[in-house]
Scaffold this motif. Structure first.
Motif, short mmCIF file in Angstrom:
data_model
loop_
_atom_site.label_atom_id
_atom_site.label_comp_id
_atom_site.label_asym_id
_atom_site.label_seq_id
_atom_site.Cartn_x
_atom_site.Cartn_y
_atom_site.Cartn_z
N TYR A 84 0.74 6.84 -6.62
CA TYR A 84 -0.51 7.57 -6.87
C TYR A 84 -0.37 9.05 -6.51
CZ TYR A 84 -5.49 8.71 -6.72
OH TYR A 84 -6.73 9.27 -6.92
N PHE A 126 -8.74 3.25 -1.81
CA PHE A 126 -7.81 3.58 -0.74
C PHE A 126 -8.54 3.81 0.59
CE2 PHE A 126 -4.35 4.77 -3.81
CZ PHE A 126 -3.36 3.99 -3.23
N GLU A 127 -9.82 4.17 0.52
CA GLU A 127 -10.60 4.39 1.73
C GLU A 127 -11.09 3.07 2.35
OE1 GLU A 127 -13.72 6.96 0.53
OE2 GLU A 127 -12.42 8.71 0.20
N ILE A 145 -6.43 -1.47 -7.37
CA ILE A 145 -5.74 -0.17 -7.50
C ILE A 145 -4.66 -0.25 -8.56
CG2 ILE A 145 -4.23 1.48 -6.31
CD1 ILE A 145 -5.75 0.79 -3.71
N LYS A 168 -7.67 -2.33 4.05
CA LYS A 168 -6.56 -2.83 3.24
C LYS A 168 -6.69 -4.34 3.02
CE LYS A 168 -3.37 0.76 4.77
NZ LYS A 168 -2.14 1.08 5.52
N ASP A 207 -9.50 6.47 -5.39
CA ASP A 207 -9.70 7.13 -4.08
C ASP A 207 -10.60 6.29 -3.18
OD1 ASP A 207 -8.09 9.30 -4.63
OD2 ASP A 207 -9.73 10.53 -5.44
N TYR A 226 0.82 -1.20 0.00
CA TYR A 226 0.00 0.00 0.00
C TYR A 226 0.86 1.26 0.00
CZ TYR A 226 -4.87 -1.49 0.24
OH TYR A 226 -6.13 -1.96 -0.09
N HIS A 247 0.55 3.99 -2.86
CA HIS A 247 0.19 5.34 -2.46
C HIS A 247 1.24 6.34 -2.93
CE1 HIS A 247 -1.14 8.66 0.16
NE2 HIS A 247 -2.31 8.03 0.14
N ASN A 306 -8.07 -5.42 -2.94
CA ASN A 306 -8.17 -3.98 -3.19
C ASN A 306 -6.87 -3.42 -3.77
OD1 ASN A 306 -10.79 -3.88 -2.25
ND2 ASN A 306 -10.20 -3.33 -0.16
N ALA A 307 -5.74 -3.91 -3.27
CA ALA A 307 -4.44 -3.47 -3.81
C ALA A 307 -4.31 -3.86 -5.27
CB ALA A 307 -3.31 -4.08 -2.99
#
Length: 304
Positions: A34, A58-59, A70, A62, A55, A27, A31, A66-67
């Motif tokens: 990004y 990221f909210e 992204i 984790k 966005d 992450y 990040h 999800n990673a």
């Protein structure tokens, strides 16, 4: 996968902690990448829908899923230099994780594509890498379960070997007393089971290394392991009856003949029975070879 399978099984172990640290580092890397993109307002406006999705991801809590999402959404936003750099990095990862033919395909294809095609192929490479990693983690999960379950079977076999005639209600239930025929039968079966479990334990490392994920899926199951234990028990039982019937006789075998005054109480008999029943469980070929040899002798005698 939403959560790594190993972390589910061992959430408080060192493996679970290391897994959490890897996710945290992933992450941080995403990040950082990004945030550099967000410094360019024109690029943010151009890819506003993707930026909004990133966005929101990221909210969320984790997770590796999800990673991965992204990572996929970032691909169309990369500039050509960023895209080429990401391709080089991912090809290094692919060389370690993918099969040789798959890696060579991606390595050769990227040099001949335009930017849009590179983006599509990189997205595909992401999917293959994620799949390879999921398969690897699943293999680790199967391996852990196999080790734990095999160890449990071995411990249970030791309990059966030492305690079955010592626990009063079990001995009463089975109508056995220490040193009688029933005790020897249970001892023979337990020794066979223990031999099989010991064999599985010491061969586990090599077996895991040569097994595919499909093989691991089978050998980690309790029903498979129990079937191996059952084979060991039956091997020990058959060997006991082979000794008792006189099929196997000699100085290195227990003597259960009616002329033997010690019969089932002799310590030497017990020791030899345990050793041979353990070997019968440890060796997958001993009892089958004995049965085949007995069958051949019977056949030859009938012919004569």
């Amino acid at each position: 996968m939403k959560n790594r399978l190993l972390s589910k099984i061992l959430p408080f172990s060192q493996s679970g902690k290391a897994e959490s640290q890897l996710l945290e580092q992933r992450y941080v890397d995403l990040h950082t990448t990004y945030e550099k993109i967000r410094l360019e307002e024109e690029r943010i406006k151009q890819f506003a829908p993707l930026v909004e999705k990133i966005d929101k991801l990221f909210e969320l809590p984790k997770s590796w899923d999800n990673a991965n999402h992204i990572e996929q959404f970032l691909v169309p936003i990369y500039t050509p230099p960023e895209l080429d750099l990401e391709i080089k990095v991912k090809l290094l990862h692919a060389k370690r994780r993918l099969r040789e033919d798959s890696w060579r395909f991606y390595d050769s294809e990227f040099g001949e594509l335009d930017e849009e095609q590179k983006q599509s192929l990189l997205s595909r490479l992401y999917k293959d890498l994620h799949w390879a990693y999921d398969v690897e983690e699943l293999g680790k999960d199967y391996t852990t379960k196999t080790r734990i379950r095999t160890s449990i079977l071995f411990i249970v076999s030791i309990f059966m070997f030492f305690m079955i005639d010592q626990v009063t209600f079990i001995a009463d239930l089975l109508s056995i007393t220490s040193g009688d025929r029933g005790d020897f039968i249970v001892t023979a079966m337990a020794a066979g089971w223990m031999g099989t479990s010991f064999s599985m334990l010491i061969s586990l490392k090599n077996r895991i290394e040569i097994s595919s994920i499909s093989d691991l899926k089978v050998i980690h199951r309790f029903d498979y392991l129990l079937s191996r234990a059952l084979i060991g028990m039956v091997s020990g039982l058959l060997l006991f009856y082979a000794f008792e019937s006189g099929i196997l006789t000699g100085i290195f075998f227990p003597d259960f003949s009616t002329e033997n005054t010690d019969l089932f109480s002799g310590e030497r008999n017990a020791a030899l029975l345990i050793v041979w029943c353990f070997v019968s469980g440890f060796s997958e070929k001993l009892v089958p070879d004995l049965l085949n040899k007995t069958e051949q002798n019977i056949t030859q005698n009938n012919i004569k």
